[in-house]
Design a protein around this motif. Structure first.
Motif, PDB file in Angstrom:
ATOM      1  N   CYS A  81       0.834  -1.207   0.000  1.00 34.10           N
ATOM      2  CA  CYS A  81       0.000   0.000   0.000  1.00 34.10           C
ATOM      3  C   CYS A  81       0.870   1.260   0.000  1.00 34.10           C
ATOM      4  O   CYS A  81       0.608   2.204  -0.752  1.00 34.10           O
ATOM      5  CB  CYS A  81      -0.915  -0.021   1.221  1.00 34.10           C
ATOM      6  SG  CYS A  81      -1.942   1.438   1.405  1.00 34.10           S
ATOM      7  N   GLU A  85       1.040   4.194  -2.938  1.00 32.83           N
ATOM      8  CA  GLU A  85       0.760   5.617  -2.686  1.00 32.83           C
ATOM      9  C   GLU A  85       1.923   6.493  -3.156  1.00 32.83           C
ATOM     10  O   GLU A  85       1.720   7.579  -3.671  1.00 32.83           O
ATOM     11  CB  GLU A  85       0.490   5.842  -1.205  1.00 32.83           C
ATOM     12  CG  GLU A  85      -0.765   5.166  -0.726  1.00 32.83           C
ATOM     13  CD  GLU A  85      -1.906   6.115  -0.466  1.00 32.83           C
ATOM     14  OE1 GLU A  85      -1.678   7.285  -0.155  1.00 32.83           O
ATOM     15  OE2 GLU A  85      -3.051   5.646  -0.588  1.00 32.83           O
ATOM     16  N   ASN A 138      -4.947  -0.155  -9.489  1.00 33.56           N
ATOM     17  CA  ASN A 138      -6.096   0.574  -8.954  1.00 33.56           C
ATOM     18  C   ASN A 138      -6.510   0.126  -7.555  1.00 33.56           C
ATOM     19  O   ASN A 138      -7.592   0.469  -7.092  1.00 33.56           O
ATOM     20  CB  ASN A 138      -7.292   0.469  -9.906  1.00 33.56           C
ATOM     21  CG  ASN A 138      -7.795  -0.950 -10.053  1.00 33.56           C
ATOM     22  OD1 ASN A 138      -7.217  -1.878  -9.497  1.00 33.56           O
ATOM     23  ND2 ASN A 138      -8.852  -1.128 -10.808  1.00 33.56           N
ATOM     24  N   TRP A 139      -5.667  -0.585  -6.821  1.00 32.70           N
ATOM     25  CA  TRP A 139      -6.063  -1.134  -5.533  1.00 32.70           C
ATOM     26  C   TRP A 139      -5.528  -0.378  -4.337  1.00 32.70           C
ATOM     27  O   TRP A 139      -5.733  -0.787  -3.195  1.00 32.70           O
ATOM     28  CB  TRP A 139      -5.691  -2.611  -5.431  1.00 32.70           C
ATOM     29  CG  TRP A 139      -6.720  -3.393  -6.152  1.00 32.70           C
ATOM     30  CD1 TRP A 139      -6.609  -3.970  -7.376  1.00 32.70           C
ATOM     31  CD2 TRP A 139      -8.063  -3.602  -5.740  1.00 32.70           C
ATOM     32  NE1 TRP A 139      -7.799  -4.532  -7.747  1.00 32.70           N
ATOM     33  CE2 TRP A 139      -8.708  -4.325  -6.749  1.00 32.70           C
ATOM     34  CE3 TRP A 139      -8.788  -3.251  -4.610  1.00 32.70           C
ATOM     35  CZ2 TRP A 139     -10.051  -4.703  -6.661  1.00 32.70           C
ATOM     36  CZ3 TRP A 139     -10.118  -3.626  -4.524  1.00 32.70           C
ATOM     37  CH2 TRP A 139     -10.732  -4.351  -5.545  1.00 32.70           C
ATOM     38  N   SER A 140      -4.868   0.733  -4.524  1.00 32.71           N
ATOM     39  CA  SER A 140      -4.266   1.475  -3.417  1.00 32.71           C
ATOM     40  C   SER A 140      -5.268   1.829  -2.322  1.00 32.71           C
ATOM     41  O   SER A 140      -5.066   1.515  -1.147  1.00 32.71           O
ATOM     42  CB  SER A 140      -3.598   2.741  -3.948  1.00 32.71           C
ATOM     43  OG  SER A 140      -3.142   3.546  -2.905  1.00 32.71           O
ATOM     44  N   GLN A 141      -6.362   2.476  -2.662  1.00 32.04           N
ATOM     45  CA  GLN A 141      -7.327   2.917  -1.657  1.00 32.04           C
ATOM     46  C   GLN A 141      -8.074   1.746  -1.025  1.00 32.04           C
ATOM     47  O   GLN A 141      -8.297   1.721   0.187  1.00 32.04           O
ATOM     48  CB  GLN A 141      -8.299   3.941  -2.250  1.00 32.04           C
ATOM     49  CG  GLN A 141      -7.644   5.275  -2.567  1.00 32.04           C
ATOM     50  CD  GLN A 141      -6.899   5.860  -1.368  1.00 32.04           C
ATOM     51  OE1 GLN A 141      -7.442   6.000  -0.282  1.00 32.04           O
ATOM     52  NE2 GLN A 141      -5.637   6.186  -1.577  1.00 32.04           N
ATOM     53  N   LYS A 144      -5.710   0.123   1.399  1.00 27.21           N
ATOM     54  CA  LYS A 144      -5.534   0.959   2.591  1.00 27.21           C
ATOM     55  C   LYS A 144      -6.732   0.811   3.539  1.00 27.21           C
ATOM     56  O   LYS A 144      -6.563   0.650   4.752  1.00 27.21           O
ATOM     57  CB  LYS A 144      -5.352   2.421   2.174  1.00 27.21           C
ATOM     58  CG  LYS A 144      -4.893   3.324   3.275  1.00 27.21           C
ATOM     59  CD  LYS A 144      -4.577   4.695   2.689  1.00 27.21           C
ATOM     60  CE  LYS A 144      -3.954   5.606   3.685  1.00 27.21           C
ATOM     61  NZ  LYS A 144      -3.646   6.923   3.087  1.00 27.21           N
ATOM     62  N   LYS A 145      -7.936   0.833   3.005  1.00 23.40           N
ATOM     63  CA  LYS A 145      -9.137   0.668   3.832  1.00 23.40           C
ATOM     64  C   LYS A 145      -9.161  -0.703   4.504  1.00 23.40           C
ATOM     65  O   LYS A 145      -9.528  -0.830   5.671  1.00 23.40           O
ATOM     66  CB  LYS A 145     -10.395   0.879   2.987  1.00 23.40           C
ATOM     67  CG  LYS A 145     -10.636   2.315   2.625  1.00 23.40           C
ATOM     68  CD  LYS A 145     -11.849   2.463   1.745  1.00 23.40           C
ATOM     69  CE  LYS A 145     -11.964   3.915   1.287  1.00 23.40           C
ATOM     70  NZ  LYS A 145     -12.957   4.089   0.256  1.00 23.40           N
ATOM     71  N   GLU A 148      -6.706  -0.544   7.375  1.00 29.43           N
ATOM     72  CA  GLU A 148      -7.204   0.326   8.445  1.00 29.43           C
ATOM     73  C   GLU A 148      -8.328  -0.321   9.248  1.00 29.43           C
ATOM     74  O   GLU A 148      -8.545   0.025  10.408  1.00 29.43           O
ATOM     75  CB  GLU A 148      -7.641   1.675   7.875  1.00 29.43           C
ATOM     76  CG  GLU A 148      -6.455   2.529   7.439  1.00 29.43           C
ATOM     77  CD  GLU A 148      -6.841   3.798   6.710  1.00 29.43           C
ATOM     78  OE1 GLU A 148      -7.992   3.914   6.231  1.00 29.43           O
ATOM     79  OE2 GLU A 148      -5.966   4.680   6.599  1.00 29.43           O
TER      80      GLU A 148
END
Length: 186
Positions: A81, A85, A138-141, A144-145, A148
């Protein structure tokens, strides 16, 4: 945008190994050097993700980062991740520093075998190897979720997305090439 970024994971605690695996030596070369070379053969850029205290141990000129503060210390998913970013790209080729037998031919072969899946990863007849893999950019966000929320399992994340498992025999006939080193080689 960069097409392919290599992510060299070098942030593990190396508890079983006893010292940072990135700086272990085999055949006169450090593990991270061998893995870096393998990634560089198939990528436009390589980023090393390491623990903060190890960043200064790598030579100047290499792109070495620590985990993002919000995911720091949360395992390999955090490293992936954090690199995503830092370096937006179409795709990411991931390889941990403790797989020094994987070379340029194997990384190039995985890139060639990849499909339109979110992640293309390798499996031998005996096990799945999620950290020798090619990730869609396209899997960064979403990643991250996932972290988290307290989810740290690579396998659990791969179960939530379209993951294709490629037979290691299509990349190299010897499954020993795909082993990760957790104890010192004598």
């Amino acid at each position: 945008m960069i097409r392919t970024v290599g992510i060299l994971l070098a942030g593990g605690l190396s508890r079983r190994f006893g010292s940072p695996k990135a700086f272990a030596e085999m055949d006169g070369r450090l593990f991270y050097e061998q893995v870096y070379e393998a990634l560089a053969a198939a990528c436009d850029q390589v980023v090393i993700v390491a623990r903060p205290e190890l960043i200064g141990c790598f030579p100047a000129g290499l792109d070495v980062i620590a985990d993002l503060p919000e995911v720091a210390g949360k395992g390999p998913l955090a490293g992936i991740c954090s690199a995503m970013e830092k370096w937006p790209a179409e795709r990411y080729l991931v390889l941990p520093c403790d797989m020094p037998f994987v070379g340029p031919k194997e990384t190039q072969a995985l890139v060639q075998l990849s499909s339109q899946a979110d992640v293309t990863a390798v499996q031998t007849a005996a096990e799945k190897i999620p950290l020798f893999s090619l990730w869609n950019g396209n899997w960064s966000q979403g990643l991250k979720k996932f972290i988290e929320l307290g989810n740290l399992s690579v396998f659990a994340f791969l179960e939530t997305i379209d993951t294709e498992w490629v037979a290691s025999s299509l990349i190299h006939e010897d499954p020993a090439v795909f082993q990760n080193i957790n104890t010192r080689i004598n």
